[in-house]
Motif scaffolding. Structure first.
Motif, PDB file in Angstrom:
ATOM      1  N   MET A   6       0.846  -1.174   0.000  1.00  0.00           N
ATOM      2  CA  MET A   6       0.000   0.000   0.000  1.00  0.00           C
ATOM      3  C   MET A   6       0.894   1.240   0.000  1.00  0.00           C
ATOM      4  O   MET A   6       1.817   1.360   0.782  1.00  0.00           O
ATOM      5  N   ASP A   7       0.590   2.150  -0.880  1.00  0.00           N
ATOM      6  CA  ASP A   7       1.361   3.373  -1.042  1.00  0.00           C
ATOM      7  C   ASP A   7       1.142   4.316   0.143  1.00  0.00           C
ATOM      8  O   ASP A   7       0.039   4.398   0.684  1.00  0.00           O
ATOM      9  N   LYS A   8       2.197   5.040   0.527  1.00  0.00           N
ATOM     10  CA  LYS A   8       2.081   5.945   1.682  1.00  0.00           C
ATOM     11  C   LYS A   8       1.078   7.062   1.415  1.00  0.00           C
ATOM     12  O   LYS A   8       0.484   7.596   2.342  1.00  0.00           O
ATOM     13  N   ASN A   9       0.872   7.420   0.146  1.00  0.00           N
ATOM     14  CA  ASN A   9      -0.114   8.455  -0.176  1.00  0.00           C
ATOM     15  C   ASN A   9      -1.523   8.017   0.216  1.00  0.00           C
ATOM     16  O   ASN A   9      -2.343   8.843   0.614  1.00  0.00           O
ATOM     17  N   ARG A  10      -1.805   6.745   0.078  1.00  0.00           N
ATOM     18  CA  ARG A  10      -3.135   6.242   0.467  1.00  0.00           C
ATOM     19  C   ARG A  10      -3.347   6.390   1.968  1.00  0.00           C
ATOM     20  O   ARG A  10      -4.420   6.798   2.427  1.00  0.00           O
ATOM     21  N   ILE A  11      -2.324   6.082   2.727  1.00  0.00           N
ATOM     22  CA  ILE A  11      -2.415   6.167   4.188  1.00  0.00           C
ATOM     23  C   ILE A  11      -2.534   7.625   4.632  1.00  0.00           C
ATOM     24  O   ILE A  11      -3.415   7.975   5.428  1.00  0.00           O
ATOM     25  N   GLU A  12      -1.661   8.473   4.089  1.00  0.00           N
ATOM     26  CA  GLU A  12      -1.707   9.892   4.462  1.00  0.00           C
ATOM     27  C   GLU A  12      -3.014  10.536   3.996  1.00  0.00           C
ATOM     28  O   GLU A  12      -3.572  11.384   4.696  1.00  0.00           O
ATOM     29  N   GLY A  13      -3.490  10.131   2.832  1.00  0.00           N
ATOM     30  CA  GLY A  13      -4.750  10.663   2.322  1.00  0.00           C
ATOM     31  C   GLY A  13      -5.919  10.301   3.221  1.00  0.00           C
ATOM     32  O   GLY A  13      -6.788  11.133   3.505  1.00  0.00           O
ATOM     33  N   ALA A  14      -5.936   9.061   3.679  1.00  0.00           N
ATOM     34  CA  ALA A  14      -7.011   8.623   4.580  1.00  0.00           C
ATOM     35  C   ALA A  14      -6.962   9.397   5.892  1.00  0.00           C
ATOM     36  O   ALA A  14      -8.006   9.772   6.445  1.00  0.00           O
ATOM     37  N   ALA A  15      -5.752   9.661   6.370  1.00  0.00           N
ATOM     38  CA  ALA A  15      -5.603  10.433   7.613  1.00  0.00           C
ATOM     39  C   ALA A  15      -6.112  11.860   7.430  1.00  0.00           C
ATOM     40  O   ALA A  15      -6.798  12.402   8.303  1.00  0.00           O
ATOM     41  N   LYS A  16      -5.803  12.467   6.276  1.00  0.00           N
ATOM     42  CA  LYS A  16      -6.282  13.822   6.006  1.00  0.00           C
ATOM     43  C   LYS A  16      -7.808  13.856   5.886  1.00  0.00           C
ATOM     44  O   LYS A  16      -8.449  14.797   6.343  1.00  0.00           O
ATOM     45  N   GLU A  17      -8.351  12.826   5.252  1.00  0.00           N
ATOM     46  CA  GLU A  17      -9.814  12.754   5.132  1.00  0.00           C
ATOM     47  C   GLU A  17     -10.461  12.705   6.519  1.00  0.00           C
ATOM     48  O   GLU A  17     -11.451  13.393   6.779  1.00  0.00           O
ATOM     49  N   LEU A  18      -9.906  11.876   7.387  1.00  0.00           N
ATOM     50  CA  LEU A  18     -10.439  11.754   8.744  1.00  0.00           C
ATOM     51  C   LEU A  18     -10.330  13.079   9.493  1.00  0.00           C
ATOM     52  O   LEU A  18     -11.291  13.527  10.121  1.00  0.00           O
ATOM     53  N   LYS A  19      -9.166  13.708   9.395  1.00  0.00           N
ATOM     54  CA  LYS A  19      -8.953  15.004  10.048  1.00  0.00           C
ATOM     55  C   LYS A  19      -9.956  16.031   9.514  1.00  0.00           C
ATOM     56  O   LYS A  19     -10.540  16.797  10.282  1.00  0.00           O
ATOM     57  N   GLY A  20     -10.158  16.023   8.201  1.00  0.00           N
ATOM     58  CA  GLY A  20     -11.101  16.947   7.593  1.00  0.00           C
ATOM     59  C   GLY A  20     -12.522  16.713   8.054  1.00  0.00           C
ATOM     60  O   GLY A  20     -13.272  17.656   8.325  1.00  0.00           O
ATOM     61  N   THR A  21     -12.900  15.449   8.158  1.00  0.00           N
ATOM     62  CA  THR A  21     -14.244  15.109   8.625  1.00  0.00           C
ATOM     63  C   THR A  21     -14.462  15.589  10.048  1.00  0.00           C
ATOM     64  O   THR A  21     -15.513  16.159  10.371  1.00  0.00           O
ATOM     65  N   ILE A  22     -13.468  15.391  10.890  1.00  0.00           N
ATOM     66  CA  ILE A  22     -13.565  15.827  12.292  1.00  0.00           C
ATOM     67  C   ILE A  22     -13.692  17.349  12.364  1.00  0.00           C
ATOM     68  O   ILE A  22     -14.537  17.880  13.086  1.00  0.00           O
ATOM     69  N   LYS A  23     -12.864  18.056  11.586  1.00  0.00           N
ATOM     70  CA  LYS A  23     -12.925  19.519  11.582  1.00  0.00           C
ATOM     71  C   LYS A  23     -14.281  20.005  11.074  1.00  0.00           C
ATOM     72  O   LYS A  23     -14.860  20.947  11.621  1.00  0.00           O
ATOM     73  N   GLU A  24     -14.759  19.371  10.015  1.00  0.00           N
ATOM     74  CA  GLU A  24     -16.041  19.770   9.427  1.00  0.00           C
ATOM     75  C   GLU A  24     -17.181  19.610  10.436  1.00  0.00           C
ATOM     76  O   GLU A  24     -18.008  20.500  10.620  1.00  0.00           O
ATOM     77  N   VAL A  25     -17.210  18.469  11.104  1.00  0.00           N
ATOM     78  CA  VAL A  25     -18.261  18.213  12.095  1.00  0.00           C
ATOM     79  C   VAL A  25     -18.133  19.187  13.266  1.00  0.00           C
ATOM     80  O   VAL A  25     -19.135  19.743  13.731  1.00  0.00           O
ATOM     81  N   ALA A  26     -16.909  19.401  13.724  1.00  0.00           N
ATOM     82  CA  ALA A  26     -16.699  20.336  14.836  1.00  0.00           C
ATOM     83  C   ALA A  26     -17.161  21.736  14.450  1.00  0.00           C
ATOM     84  O   ALA A  26     -17.770  22.449  15.254  1.00  0.00           O
ATOM     85  N   GLY A  27     -16.888  22.132  13.217  1.00  0.00           N
ATOM     86  CA  GLY A  27     -17.323  23.434  12.744  1.00  0.00           C
ATOM     87  C   GLY A  27     -18.837  23.555  12.694  1.00  0.00           C
ATOM     88  O   GLY A  27     -19.402  24.581  13.056  1.00  0.00           O
ATOM     89  N   LYS A  28     -19.490  22.479  12.241  1.00  0.00           N
ATOM     90  CA  LYS A  28     -20.954  22.488  12.188  1.00  0.00           C
ATOM     91  C   LYS A  28     -21.549  22.567  13.587  1.00  0.00           C
ATOM     92  O   LYS A  28     -22.494  23.309  13.833  1.00  0.00           O
TER      93      LYS A  28
END
Length: 59
Positions: free
Chosen positions: A1-23
């Motif tokens: 598995m490419d490191k971009n996939r792992i880092e991308g998934a982490a960014k997605e999770l971080k973004g989801t958390i920020k989005e929900v917290a903002g809402k």
């Protein structure tokens, strides 16, 4: 598995958390940042999937 996939998934999770917290808090800036992070994570994950597909095709 490419490191971009792992880092991308982490960014997605971080973004989801920020989005929900903002809402929840009514913070539109935080919500927007979350959406941007989420989109960046999806792009990075897609790049990683492409790299993995190329590696598999060359085997």
């Amino acid at each position: 598995m490419d490191k971009n996939r792992i880092e991308g998934a982490a960014k997605e999770l971080k973004g989801t958390i920020k989005e929900v917290a903002g809402k929840v808090t009514g913070n539109e800036k935080l919500e927007a940042e979350g959406k941007v992070d989420k989109a960046a994570g999806q792009v990075q994950s897609t790049v990683g999937k492409g790299k993995d597909a190329i590696k598999d095709a060359l085997k």
